[in-house]
Every structure is written in C-alpha cells, then in structure tokens.
Design a protein around this motif. Structure first.
Motif, PDB file in Angstrom:
ATOM      1  N   LEU A   5       0.751  -1.225   0.032  1.00 14.72           N
ATOM      2  CA  LEU A   5       0.012   0.133   0.045  1.00 14.72           C
ATOM      3  C   LEU A   5       0.742   1.179  -0.099  1.00 14.72           C
ATOM      4  CD1 LEU A   5      -2.824  -0.908   2.606  1.00 14.72           C
ATOM      5  CD2 LEU A   5      -2.774  -1.114   0.110  1.00 14.72           C
ATOM      6  N   ALA A   6       0.194   2.156  -0.548  1.00 10.94           N
ATOM      7  CA  ALA A   6       0.967   3.608  -0.946  1.00 10.94           C
ATOM      8  C   ALA A   6       1.287   4.175   0.700  1.00 10.94           C
ATOM      9  CB  ALA A   6       0.363   4.567  -1.993  1.00 10.94           C
ATOM     10  N   PRO A   7       2.247   4.792   1.071  1.00 11.28           N
ATOM     11  CA  PRO A   7       2.035   5.395   2.531  1.00 11.28           C
ATOM     12  C   PRO A   7       1.229   6.761   2.413  1.00 11.28           C
ATOM     13  CG  PRO A   7       4.324   5.990   1.256  1.00 11.28           C
ATOM     14  CD  PRO A   7       3.379   4.924   0.521  1.00 11.28           C
ATOM     15  N   ILE A   8       0.599   6.890   3.421  1.00  3.79           N
ATOM     16  CA  ILE A   8      -0.459   7.817   3.502  1.00  3.79           C
ATOM     17  C   ILE A   8       0.260   8.957   4.362  1.00  3.79           C
ATOM     18  CG2 ILE A   8      -2.400   8.727   4.756  1.00  3.79           C
ATOM     19  CD1 ILE A   8      -3.501   5.804   4.279  1.00  3.79           C
ATOM     20  N   ALA A   9       0.239  10.038   3.742  1.00  2.00           N
ATOM     21  CA  ALA A   9       0.837  11.672   4.337  1.00  2.00           C
ATOM     22  C   ALA A   9       0.108  11.831   5.422  1.00  2.00           C
ATOM     23  CB  ALA A   9       1.003  12.674   3.292  1.00  2.00           C
TER      24      ALA A   9
END
Length: 81
Positions: A5-9
């Motif tokens: 999963l893409a990291p969440i800012a």
C-alpha cells in the motif's frame, strides 16, 4: 489482498495547500452548481422546477465557467493573453 500500500501522508504539504487555495473558487462554484442541480431534482417530485430554479442553475453554470477560466489563467500565466 494487497500487500503493498502507498504510504499515507500525515498532513498536506505547503504545495498541496497552495494548489487547493488556487483552485478553491472553482471548487466553490462547482459546489454551488451541484446544489442547484439537487434543487432541480428535488423540485421534480414537488411540481417541477420554478423559473427561479432554472435561473439559479444557469447562473451557477456561468460561475463555474468563469472560475474555470480564472483558475486556468492563474495557474498558467501564459494563457492570460
């Protein structure tokens, strides 16, 4: 199932906030148009839209068009000519 999963800012960056700020007039105009469209849909169930409802939609569409032009010229100054 996804494993990557893409990291969440955590928070928006200053660049993100500036982009939102630059586009806010267009976003607000589109929200006004959506509200006018919802009013027309609601009016269909209650005797039909009034001339004022139609005028409100036309004015909202006009505001969206103007805001889109303003946003485009503000973001890309070369288009302001």
């Amino acid at each position: 199932m996804r494993t990557h999963l893409a990291p969440i800012a955590a928070e928006p960056t200053a660049v993100d906030l500036a982009a939102i700020d630059a586009e806010w007039p267009l976003i607000a105009a589109e929200l006004d148009m959506l509200d006018a469209e919802i009013t027309l849909i609601y009016a269909e169930d209650h005797g039909g839209p009034s001339p004022l409802d139609w005028r409100r939609l036309r004015r909202a569409e006009s505001r969206v068009t103007r805001a889109a032009i303003d946003t485009a010229t503000r973001i890309d100054p070369r288009r302001a000519a």
